[in-house]
Design an enzyme around this catalytic site. Structure first.
Site, mmCIF file in Angstrom:
data_model
loop_
_atom_site.group_PDB
_atom_site.id
_atom_site.type_symbol
_atom_site.label_atom_id
_atom_site.label_comp_id
_atom_site.label_asym_id
_atom_site.label_seq_id
_atom_site.Cartn_x
_atom_site.Cartn_y
_atom_site.Cartn_z
ATOM 1 N N ALA A 198 -15.632 -29.910 -44.584
ATOM 2 C CA ALA A 198 -14.245 -30.161 -44.980
ATOM 3 C C ALA A 198 -13.320 -30.302 -43.770
ATOM 4 C CB ALA A 198 -13.763 -29.018 -45.875
ATOM 5 N N TYR B 267 -13.538 -32.169 -40.020
ATOM 6 C CA TYR B 267 -14.532 -31.887 -38.987
ATOM 7 C C TYR B 267 -15.738 -32.822 -39.137
ATOM 8 C CZ TYR B 267 -11.419 -28.002 -38.111
ATOM 9 O OH TYR B 267 -10.292 -27.256 -37.824
ATOM 10 N N ARG C 227 -4.939 -16.612 -47.187
ATOM 11 C CA ARG C 227 -3.880 -15.762 -46.642
ATOM 12 C C ARG C 227 -3.687 -14.455 -47.410
ATOM 13 N NH1 ARG C 227 0.845 -19.707 -44.188
ATOM 14 N NH2 ARG C 227 -0.564 -21.071 -43.017
#
Length: 368
Positions: free
Chosen positions: A177, A180, A319
């Protein structure tokens, strides 16, 4: 009272998960000299071991795969030994952890490659700059890989997977994903090749399929997952028809019986782009027959709904797990969440890494 769908157990290819909450892979740039995992990293992952599954931060498969400072690798003996401390810490708390194995491709800088340009499917320069230990640097034009170099990179993925199992990981997630290397092969904005790895859909997915096939043969399908961002535009990547590209790819992956496919929802608005799915997981759920993890933008309510409605089997949080090491307990209790401090996301020490408060002191002591 019915248990939240997120807090129910799940059998992941024979690995029993305590809940359906996955800690998403997140670069934190705390590796030590030689890109070796540290004791502090072991503490960080141990604190978050109540996740049903932890997916480690991106972990380089080779020196060539490096793109950022202070990110861990899994291609040297010292790195494997460092990761053993991490997996031991997680397993002591009955947690499960997969290693995300990673090659950044063009998203790198010559300072990591003895002055040589990074490699990519094609010599297409990303826009903008990249973060290095010396500050922000302009991207450079990558060198297009020769066809006969590609088997060696596939073997690097295989060796990284073997090293991950040796280090005690429960499996690996292949990073396909976020712009890359694998993503660069998949998408026609970055893949301009004219050999068997470019051009047609069959050719553009060939590298991803060969990596998956090789890793599955090395460690087993039940220990292998892969992550994709079909609607992602990270690092200036693009595709003329991601719906078509990823439908075709996921149809082929149905044959592998993987542990899971991990799909990222759009990180930016793509509603004005032709052939870009705005609800990625829902769209591709019709295509992929196996376990799906979904990620990006979910809170407790929307995550529970996604599981209840069958959109996904597992839900990855990023997060929220940074700032809430005991996130499942907070969801169970309906407790308020800590807010993450973005200034401490990358690099540094304990601050913003292992010092976020738990709901109660006894849980925190147990996780230390």
């Amino acid at each position: 009272m019915n248990k939240q769908p997120l807090l129910t157990t799940y059998n992941l290819s024979g690995t029993e998960l305590a809940n359906r909450m996955v800690m998403a892979p997140m670069t934190r740039s705390r590796a030590g000299e030689g890109n070796v995992p540290t004791d502090l990293m072991a503490k960080y992952y141990r604190q978050r071991s109540s996740a049903g599954l932890i997916i480690s931060e991106g972990t380089q498969i080779s020196q060539q795969g490096i793109g950022y400072p202070w990110t861990p690798g899994i291609h040297t003996d010292e790195q494997v030994e460092g990761w053993k401390k991490v997996t031991k810490a997680v397993h002591e708390k009955d947690g499960k952890i997969f290693a995300q194995i990673w090659h950044v491709g063009r998203v790198s800088h010559p300072r990591y490659h003895n002055g040589e340009p990074p490699v990519a499917p094609s010599a297409v320069k990303p826009e903008g700059q990249i973060f290095t230990a010396d500050g922000m640097k302009d991207f450079v034009t990558p060198r297009a890989l020769k066809t006969d170099e590609i088997p060696g990179i596939i073997e690097d993925y295989v060796q990284a997977a073997r090293n991950a199992i040796k280090a005690g990981f429960d499996g690996v997630e292949i990073h396909g994903a976020n712009g890359y290397l694998i993503d660069q092969f998949l998408k026609d904005g970055t893949n301009k090749r004219t050999d068997e790895y470019g051009g047609s859909l069959k050719n553009r997915i060939r590298f991803a399929i060969e990596v998956v096939d090789a890793v599955v043969n090395a460690i087993g399908a039940g220990k292998t997952g892969i992550r994709f961002s079909p609607a992602g535009r990270n690092q200036g990547i693009s595709d003329s028809n991601p719906k078509e590209t990823f439908c075709y790819l996921l149809e082929q992956l149905n044959d592998f019986n993987l542990a899971y496919v991990h799909l990222m929802e759009p990180m930016n608005d793509v509603s004005d782009l032709n052939n870009y799915p705005t609800e990625v997981t829902k769209y591709f759920r019709e295509i992929y027959e196996g376990t799906i993890i979904t990620n990006v933008g979910y809170d407790k309510e929307s995550g529970n709904k996604a599981i209840k409605d069958g959109i996904a089997d597992l839900l990855a949080y990023g997060r929220p797990f940074i700032a809430n090491p005991d996130l499942p307990a907070r969801f169970a209790a309906g407790a308020e969440l800590n807010e993450p401090d973005q200034s401490t996301f990358y690099g540094g020490g304990e601050e913003g890494y292992t010092d976020y408060p738990f709901l109660n002191e006894s849980a925190e002591v147990a996780a230390e």
